[in-house]
Enzyme design. Structure first.
Site, PDB file in Angstrom:
ATOM      1  N   HIS A 124     -23.015  27.248  31.053  1.00 44.36           N
ATOM      2  CA  HIS A 124     -24.411  26.818  30.851  1.00 44.36           C
ATOM      3  C   HIS A 124     -24.662  25.542  31.622  1.00 44.36           C
ATOM      4  O   HIS A 124     -23.744  24.939  32.166  1.00 44.36           O
ATOM      5  CB  HIS A 124     -24.752  26.699  29.365  1.00 44.36           C
ATOM      6  N   HIS A 176     -25.585  22.359  31.051  1.00 44.69           N
ATOM      7  CA  HIS A 176     -25.414  20.950  30.654  1.00 44.69           C
ATOM      8  C   HIS A 176     -24.456  20.207  31.594  1.00 44.69           C
ATOM      9  O   HIS A 176     -23.467  20.772  32.066  1.00 44.69           O
ATOM     10  CB  HIS A 176     -24.914  20.859  29.203  1.00 44.69           C
ATOM     11  N   ASP A 221     -22.175  17.993  31.242  1.00 38.52           N
ATOM     12  CA  ASP A 221     -20.738  17.859  30.944  1.00 38.52           C
ATOM     13  C   ASP A 221     -19.977  19.146  31.269  1.00 38.52           C
ATOM     14  O   ASP A 221     -18.753  19.199  31.139  1.00 38.52           O
ATOM     15  CB  ASP A 221     -20.508  17.407  29.491  1.00 38.52           C
ATOM     16  N   HIS A 222     -20.705  20.188  31.709  1.00 38.81           N
ATOM     17  CA  HIS A 222     -20.071  21.447  32.123  1.00 38.81           C
ATOM     18  C   HIS A 222     -20.233  21.718  33.624  1.00 38.81           C
ATOM     19  O   HIS A 222     -19.583  22.607  34.159  1.00 38.81           O
ATOM     20  CB  HIS A 222     -20.661  22.625  31.326  1.00 38.81           C
ATOM     21  N   HIS A 229     -27.251  27.879  22.058  1.00 37.62           N
ATOM     22  CA  HIS A 229     -27.049  26.468  22.433  1.00 37.62           C
ATOM     23  C   HIS A 229     -27.984  26.134  23.595  1.00 37.62           C
ATOM     24  O   HIS A 229     -28.710  25.146  23.566  1.00 37.62           O
ATOM     25  CB  HIS A 229     -25.580  26.273  22.801  1.00 37.62           C
ATOM     26  N   ASP A 234     -20.075  26.184  24.840  1.00 37.09           N
ATOM     27  CA  ASP A 234     -20.516  25.477  23.628  1.00 37.09           C
ATOM     28  C   ASP A 234     -21.168  26.427  22.630  1.00 37.09           C
ATOM     29  O   ASP A 234     -22.054  26.029  21.869  1.00 37.09           O
ATOM     30  CB  ASP A 234     -21.518  24.364  23.987  1.00 37.09           C
ATOM     31  N   HIS A 263     -15.040  22.055  23.773  1.00 35.05           N
ATOM     32  CA  HIS A 263     -14.872  20.748  23.130  1.00 35.05           C
ATOM     33  C   HIS A 263     -13.805  20.741  22.037  1.00 35.05           C
ATOM     34  O   HIS A 263     -13.649  21.714  21.308  1.00 35.05           O
ATOM     35  CB  HIS A 263     -16.198  20.278  22.526  1.00 35.05           C
TER      36      HIS A 263
HETATM   37 FE    FE Z   1     -20.729  20.555  26.114  1.00 36.34          FE
HETATM   38 ZN    ZN Z   2     -23.611  22.054  26.079  1.00 34.02          ZN
END
Ligand code: FE
Ligand code: ZN
Length: 255
Positions: free
Chosen positions: A56, A58, A60-61, A114, A131, A169
């Site tokens: 996805h 985001h 942090d990915h 998410h 996530d 995570h």
């Molecule tokens: Fe994440």
């Molecule tokens: Zn995420």
């Protein structure tokens, strides 16, 4: 069994490196939010990056994707309906992502909730679910409805029970604290909580998990259990399994 190396990133992310069964020095990275720890590990071990899978949009990915893809010139797969930096192949539900020369192939599962376009990659007895599903928990509903997320979790839970669950995570301990609040009499949660405390004390990941384990400890996969339903109804849940799921998810948000 698939060989997978975790690369810790940021505070609690794992970037998973999937090794080719044909040549373990060739790897595919899942959700590389940061290029630095990946580049340094690949350089030290002399491994080659042959592909990137993104679940996805985001940061942090995806944050490390452009630099890694530029450096290795490898393909980048990501969900069709989201904006993914440096993506070369847009994929959607039921499509296959194949790396023939690596002996790896994954099928794409659409798991919105998410984010609206979140996907998971399933293959070789493992699921890389970003996530969506966490050990003991699930992702926050940033772009989707409880109904969508529950359907996505149902789809993941329908995979074979021995499937190894690679989430992004390390949230297991805090998720289990919540799971124990939902089901104080669930002995599997108590026992697994103690085990995870030991694993974390040794600095090891609690992941991957398995679907078999998640079905016994994860309240978001247990909305049909009388204990979880009773806890949700006590918090004012609407009737029905979506109502139970929504109430548990809202409770977790403020836990
Ligand atoms: Fe994440
Ligand atoms: Zn995420």
């Amino acid at each position: 069994m698939l060989e997978v190396t975790p690369v810790p990133a940021f505070r609690d992310n794992y970037i998973w490196l999937i090794h080719s069964p044909e040549d373990r020095t060739r790897v595919i990275a899942v959700d590389p939010g940061d290029a630095n720890p990946v580049l340094s590990l690949l350089n030290t071990r002399r491994w080659e990056l042959s592909g990137i899978l993104v679940t996805h949009h985001h940061a942090d990915h995806t944050g490390g994707v452009p630099r890694l893809a530029g450096h290795y010139g490898c393909p980048v797969y990501g969900p069709r309906s989201e904006i993914i930096p440096a993506r070369t192949r847009a994929v959607e539900d039921s499509e296959t992502v194949a790396f023939p020369s690596l002996g790896l192939r994954f099928s794409v599962l659409e798991v919105p909730g998410h984010t609206a376009g979140h996907i998971a990659y399933y293959g070789h007895g493992a699921v890389f679910c970003g996530d969506t599903l966490f050990s003991g928990g699930c992702g926050r509903l940033f772009e989707g409805t409880p109904e969508q997320m529950l359907r996505s979790l149902d789809a993941l839970a329908a995979l074979p029970e021995e499937t190894r669950v690679y989430c992004t995570h390390e949230y297991t301990e805090s998720n289990l604290a919540f799971a124990a609040a939902v089901e104080p009499d669930n002995g599997d949660i108590q026992a697994y909580r103690e085990r995870c405390a030991d694993i974390r004390a040794q600095g090891q990941p609690t992941l991957p998990s398995t679907l078999e384990r998640e079905r016994t400890i994860n309240p978001f996969l247990r909305v049909d259990e009388a204990s979880v339903r009773a806890a949700a109804l006590a918090r004012g849940a609407a009737a029905g399994r979506v109502g139970v799921f929504a109430a548990i998810r809202a409770w977790k948000d403020e836990f």
